[in-house]
Scaffold this motif. Sequence first.
Motif, PDB file in Angstrom:
ATOM      1  N   UNK A  48      -5.026   0.997   9.466  1.00 12.04           N
ATOM      2  CA  UNK A  48      -4.353   0.286   8.388  1.00 12.04           C
ATOM      3  C   UNK A  48      -2.907   0.781   8.256  1.00 12.04           C
ATOM      4  N   UNK A  49      -1.979  -0.160   8.070  1.00 12.84           N
ATOM      5  CA  UNK A  49      -0.580   0.203   7.859  1.00 12.84           C
ATOM      6  C   UNK A  49      -0.422   0.781   6.457  1.00 12.84           C
ATOM      7  N   UNK A  50       0.056   2.021   6.374  1.00  4.86           N
ATOM      8  CA  UNK A  50       0.287   2.633   5.069  1.00  4.86           C
ATOM      9  C   UNK A  50       1.786   2.744   4.745  1.00  4.86           C
ATOM     10  N   UNK A  51       2.615   2.683   5.776  1.00  4.50           N
ATOM     11  CA  UNK A  51       4.061   2.736   5.523  1.00  4.50           C
ATOM     12  C   UNK A  51       4.817   2.085   6.677  1.00  4.50           C
ATOM     13  N   UNK A  52       5.664   1.097   6.340  1.00  8.17           N
ATOM     14  CA  UNK A  52       6.594   0.523   7.320  1.00  8.17           C
ATOM     15  C   UNK A  52       7.932   1.233   7.122  1.00  8.17           C
ATOM     16  N   UNK A  53       8.278   2.063   8.091  1.00  2.42           N
ATOM     17  CA  UNK A  53       9.470   2.901   7.922  1.00  2.42           C
ATOM     18  C   UNK A  53      10.755   2.161   8.279  1.00  2.42           C
ATOM     19  N   UNK A  54      10.788   1.592   9.465  1.00  2.00           N
ATOM     20  CA  UNK A  54      12.015   0.941   9.934  1.00  2.00           C
ATOM     21  C   UNK A  54      11.652  -0.323  10.703  1.00  2.00           C
ATOM     22  N   UNK A  55      12.507  -1.321  10.569  1.00  2.00           N
ATOM     23  CA  UNK A  55      12.299  -2.567  11.299  1.00  2.00           C
ATOM     24  C   UNK A  55      13.653  -3.060  11.803  1.00  2.00           C
TER      25      UNK A  55
ATOM     26  N   UNK B  20       9.360  10.617   3.822  1.00  2.00           N
ATOM     27  CA  UNK B  20       8.990  11.519   2.726  1.00  2.00           C
ATOM     28  C   UNK B  20       7.487  11.780   2.632  1.00  2.00           C
ATOM     29  N   UNK B  21       6.715  11.235   3.584  1.00  2.00           N
ATOM     30  CA  UNK B  21       5.268  11.494   3.594  1.00  2.00           C
ATOM     31  C   UNK B  21       4.480  10.611   2.644  1.00  2.00           C
ATOM     32  N   UNK B  22       5.116   9.577   2.069  1.00  2.00           N
ATOM     33  CA  UNK B  22       4.442   8.713   1.102  1.00  2.00           C
ATOM     34  C   UNK B  22       4.228   7.316   1.678  1.00  2.00           C
ATOM     35  N   UNK B  23       3.436   6.513   0.937  1.00  2.00           N
ATOM     36  CA  UNK B  23       3.117   5.166   1.377  1.00  2.00           C
ATOM     37  C   UNK B  23       4.163   4.150   0.977  1.00  2.00           C
ATOM     38  N   UNK B  24       3.852   2.857   1.231  1.00  2.00           N
ATOM     39  CA  UNK B  24       4.805   1.780   0.984  1.00  2.00           C
ATOM     40  C   UNK B  24       5.200   1.654  -0.479  1.00  2.00           C
ATOM     41  N   UNK B  25       4.281   2.000  -1.370  1.00  2.00           N
ATOM     42  CA  UNK B  25       4.576   1.931  -2.813  1.00  2.00           C
ATOM     43  C   UNK B  25       4.962   3.298  -3.359  1.00  2.00           C
TER      44      UNK B  25
END
Length: 485
Positions: free
Chosen positions: A425-432, A445-450
């Motif tokens: 499961x995707x928990x964080x989209x960092x860069x696109x 920062x080690x955190x999720x999308x929200x």
Amino acid sequence: MFSQAIAPFSDQNKNIHQNWRGDTEKYTINTDLQLQLNAMKDASPAFLSTSTSRLLNTVWEFGTKMNFNPSSSNYLRMYVASDNADLTKELQGLYIRVGYTNKHVSLHSQSGKTSKTLINGTSKRLDMPNVSLRVKLTIDHTGFCSLYSKLEGESIFFLEGTSQLDKEPPVAYLGLTSYFTATRSQHFYFENIVLDILDKDMENLQEPGLWADSLDIVINEILPNPFLGGEEYVELYNRSDKTIDLSSLSILMRNADMSFNKAYPLSHKKEPFLPDTYLLLTKSKENVCQFYACPSLLSCQEIAMPTLTNAGGNLVVINNINNTIIDEFAYNDKMHSAGLASKKGVSLERIDVEGASNDWKNWQSASAENNYGTPGTANSQRLAGLEDGVEIIVPTIAMDEYQIRYKFASAGNMCRAIIFDSSGKVVRSLFNNQLLGTEGVLYWNGRGNSNQTLNSGVYILYFEINDQRSGKVKKFKLPVVVLNK
């Protein structure tokens, strides 16, 4: 060492005929050993000229006195350069004017009968019943002119103004011309007319090692289209082993017909450009560095600059001692990365300082993590002999973010980075579609999308790069351990 003292005058009348040509019968040397106008009432103008070969890197100084308030009918011209010995005829030259309508000191170029004002001195400075002053003009080896005056009773010279010569006039003669009415035909005086070398160190600058040869210096980065409130800039790199004198270099743009436009010197005094160093050229360092991370020891020249057209143009660096082209870059905004949403504020960086200046493959947009510019320091897209690689540095007491360090052999890579949990499961989209340099660091920062805290465990960093030039896609998968108390 050169020094030409045209005055003080001595041996009454003798020196006029020995050293000068022209209206010698209209001048005399008086008992105070001054050159004095002594003409018939209807004999205006009256000129004297003598041979010279100097213009650049020269200082002229002379004293003059007028026993009247100067006007458009009573004034003088001191020619520092002329191609014609007769200073009352059509000529190509450069002269200082004292007096005239504005009652001031000014500098003019002359082509035929037409004069162009280069320095318009302080109006009404000479508006007085009797005028006594000294005038000084300096022209450095780049053609930069500074005009000064010092009235009787003043202790220092007053700067009337400065100007850059567009082109060097021919030099064969110098001299003076007096314009006068019948009542002023004996009221012009001259003394201590001297010209000398301005910068003796520059006069002795004959060592080629102090001058740049072709491609000793390269154009390394340019920003034609700055952010709002920013400033255009050009970065040069000295790739030679020479310490090069900056005052021997100028920068310019070519016109549409490929002729040279106005050249702008990098310095008006001797300054070193050290080997293996970068130099930022801009009108305002402050306006550049508010947007980019300028190095603390930034080497920068704030100078008048040619305008860099956004769409493209031909930027040239020349050796203004011998007119050698040092480097030339025909830039175009189509050289930018195709994935950019906007080109505003994005510089073009040279990838390889040993590569061809006009090979489009040798240029790339600066990376996003550098805010699209690296003025005065190594380019984000530089060729550094790296092999592709990505690694993750976990947080320590000294840092609270994960560091994603990367390095690539090629420039111009677009990045996509995603964090997955163990179930996929995707928990964080960092860069696109983030434009990267050839080497750098990204942060998480080690955190999720929200921005939520993630459960402790093993996660996967999916790191994909797309080389826009070759079309190749490379993928990396790295485990990341997240520990939360």
